[in-house]
Design an enzyme around this catalytic site. Sequence first.
Site, PDB file in Angstrom:
ATOM      1  N   ALA A   1       0.870  -1.172   0.000  1.00 26.92           N
ATOM      2  CA  ALA A   1       0.000   0.000   0.000  1.00 26.92           C
ATOM      3  C   ALA A   1       0.908   1.223   0.000  1.00 26.92           C
ATOM      4  CB  ALA A   1      -0.879  -0.012   1.240  1.00 26.92           C
TER       5      ALA A   1
ATOM      6  N   GLU B   1       4.423  -4.908   7.328  1.00 31.57           N
ATOM      7  CA  GLU B   1       3.659  -3.833   7.982  1.00 31.57           C
ATOM      8  C   GLU B   1       4.080  -3.595   9.418  1.00 31.57           C
ATOM      9  OE1 GLU B   1       2.411  -6.169   6.025  1.00 31.57           O
ATOM     10  OE2 GLU B   1       0.868  -5.348   4.709  1.00 31.57           O
TER      11      GLU B   1
ATOM     12  N   GLU C   1      -0.453  -9.428  -0.466  1.00 32.60           N
ATOM     13  CA  GLU C   1      -1.893  -9.669  -0.284  1.00 32.60           C
ATOM     14  C   GLU C   1      -2.616  -9.732  -1.632  1.00 32.60           C
ATOM     15  OE1 GLU C   1      -1.841  -6.306   2.411  1.00 32.60           O
ATOM     16  OE2 GLU C   1      -2.894  -7.489   3.919  1.00 32.60           O
TER      17      GLU C   1
HETATM   18  N1  COA Z   1       4.605   3.163  -0.740  1.00 35.78           N
HETATM   19  C1  COA Z   1       5.001   4.318  -1.305  1.00 35.78           C
HETATM   20  N2  COA Z   1       6.163   4.442  -1.972  1.00 35.78           N
HETATM   21  C2  COA Z   1       6.946   3.369  -2.061  1.00 35.78           C
HETATM   22  C3  COA Z   1       6.607   2.134  -1.501  1.00 35.78           C
HETATM   23  C4  COA Z   1       5.369   2.063  -0.812  1.00 35.78           C
HETATM   24  N3  COA Z   1       4.916   0.896  -0.283  1.00 35.78           N
HETATM   25  N4  COA Z   1       7.600   1.257  -1.738  1.00 35.78           N
HETATM   26  C5  COA Z   1       8.527   1.922  -2.445  1.00 35.78           C
HETATM   27  N5  COA Z   1       8.153   3.194  -2.628  1.00 35.78           N
HETATM   28  C6  COA Z   1       8.862   4.263  -3.358  1.00 35.78           C
HETATM   29  C7  COA Z   1      10.030   4.820  -2.549  1.00 35.78           C
HETATM   30  O1  COA Z   1       9.581   5.775  -1.619  1.00 35.78           O
HETATM   31  C8  COA Z   1      10.852   5.409  -3.655  1.00 35.78           C
HETATM   32  O2  COA Z   1      10.265   6.613  -4.067  1.00 35.78           O
HETATM   33  P1  COA Z   1      11.201   7.938  -4.326  1.00 35.78           P
HETATM   34  O3  COA Z   1      12.132   7.504  -5.426  1.00 35.78           O
HETATM   35  O4  COA Z   1      10.223   8.971  -4.743  1.00 35.78           O
HETATM   36  O5  COA Z   1      11.909   8.184  -3.051  1.00 35.78           O
HETATM   37  C9  COA Z   1      10.664   4.413  -4.801  1.00 35.78           C
HETATM   38  O6  COA Z   1       9.441   3.724  -4.525  1.00 35.78           O
HETATM   39  C10 COA Z   1      11.765   3.399  -4.922  1.00 35.78           C
HETATM   40  O7  COA Z   1      11.887   2.734  -3.683  1.00 35.78           O
HETATM   41  P2  COA Z   1      13.274   2.591  -2.881  1.00 35.78           P
HETATM   42  O8  COA Z   1      12.964   2.390  -1.447  1.00 35.78           O
HETATM   43  O9  COA Z   1      14.175   3.721  -3.228  1.00 35.78           O
HETATM   44  O10 COA Z   1      13.844   1.252  -3.546  1.00 35.78           O
HETATM   45  P3  COA Z   1      14.856   0.220  -2.883  1.00 35.78           P
HETATM   46  O11 COA Z   1      15.262  -0.699  -3.976  1.00 35.78           O
HETATM   47  O12 COA Z   1      15.923   0.930  -2.133  1.00 35.78           O
HETATM   48  O13 COA Z   1      13.995  -0.592  -1.799  1.00 35.78           O
HETATM   49  C11 COA Z   1      12.044  -1.789  -1.010  1.00 35.78           C
HETATM   50  C12 COA Z   1      12.939  -1.415  -2.219  1.00 35.78           C
HETATM   51  C13 COA Z   1      10.859  -2.568  -1.549  1.00 35.78           C
HETATM   52  C14 COA Z   1      12.854  -2.679  -0.052  1.00 35.78           C
HETATM   53  C15 COA Z   1      11.602  -0.514  -0.287  1.00 35.78           C
HETATM   54  O14 COA Z   1      11.071   0.390  -1.242  1.00 35.78           O
HETATM   55  C16 COA Z   1      10.539  -0.739   0.755  1.00 35.78           C
HETATM   56  O15 COA Z   1      10.835  -1.240   1.825  1.00 35.78           O
HETATM   57  N6  COA Z   1       9.277  -0.371   0.446  1.00 35.78           N
HETATM   58  C17 COA Z   1       8.190  -0.441   1.386  1.00 35.78           C
HETATM   59  C18 COA Z   1       7.690  -1.857   1.535  1.00 35.78           C
HETATM   60  C19 COA Z   1       6.578  -1.898   2.567  1.00 35.78           C
HETATM   61  O16 COA Z   1       6.776  -1.617   3.732  1.00 35.78           O
HETATM   62  N7  COA Z   1       5.377  -2.250   2.118  1.00 35.78           N
HETATM   63  C20 COA Z   1       4.209  -2.342   2.961  1.00 35.78           C
HETATM   64  C21 COA Z   1       3.471  -1.058   2.955  1.00 35.78           C
HETATM   65  S1  COA Z   1       2.048  -1.126   4.002  1.00 35.78           S
END
Ligand code: COA
Length: 258
Positions: free
Chosen positions: A64, A132, A112
Amino acid sequence: MANVLSQLENRILTITINRPDKLNALNQATLRELDGIVMDATDNDEVAVIIITGAGDKAFVAGADISELATTDAMTGMQFARYGQSVFNHIENCGKPVIAAVNGFALGGGCELAMACHLRIASDNAKFGQPEIKLGVIPGFGGTQRLTRLVGKGKSMEMNLLGDMVSADKAEQIGLANWVVPQGELLPTVTKVAEQLANSAPIALSMTIDAINKGLECALPDALDYEVKAFGICCASEDKNEGTAAFLEKRAAKFAGK
Ligand code: COA
């Protein structure tokens, strides 16, 4: 640009979550677009099978949208979770097989979403998880429930409590992914499976999905009774006449979905 793309070819509808710069995170607008496409496909006889995937080669869906989650309170959080659940319920109950082509991160709402699909085929770079807990919340789009039903209580507790990612191979081992294939072979493999399903008997496919889903929600005697009724419906179909005749005549069956 649309947050969700769709393309119909050979009765297979491919839906692509299309926010690659945000790793295809599901914001409200994206969920609404996804729901609209799924609802249209449910009623469209031209669609036999649905594939859901993510744009780019990094993410299926990374969850999300955390920037929207950041602004929620108790009431808006519940609304968001309820809405996400209803979208995923529509996918699970659309009456046609839905395959998740998991092409990268499938985290939170992405895991999910994949679990609401009927089959999950993952590329070897895919990573699954319910992270989460690391944001101080719990899954709201079915993660505590569908994951438990798929992989059992122990592994679900582990993934939901620790919030760590699991590799595609591990996901296959625990039954979260059906198959893992090299990244370049993901779409050809998924398409092949989708073609097999598109040539199969639509009513029997739909009844199978329904019997498995409904059966998990009730006691075994009721579940078996449901299977009896669904079996009866299949026996009254033209597809059953065609399938049995084709076997006896040693030819390939051609199902009409009637
Ligand atoms: N919601 C909003 N934006 C998200 C996102 C999410 N769930 N997951 C990734 N993004 C965005 C990042 O903020 C970033 O945006 P920006 O370039 O404008 O800063 C872009 O996507 C790229 O992500 P980034 O974190 O830079 O890539 P990464 O390769 O370093 O890491 C992940 C990848 C998946 C490990 C990391 O993005 C992450 O942990 N995301 C969240 C996962 C999560 O907690 N999901 C559950 C949400 S309830």
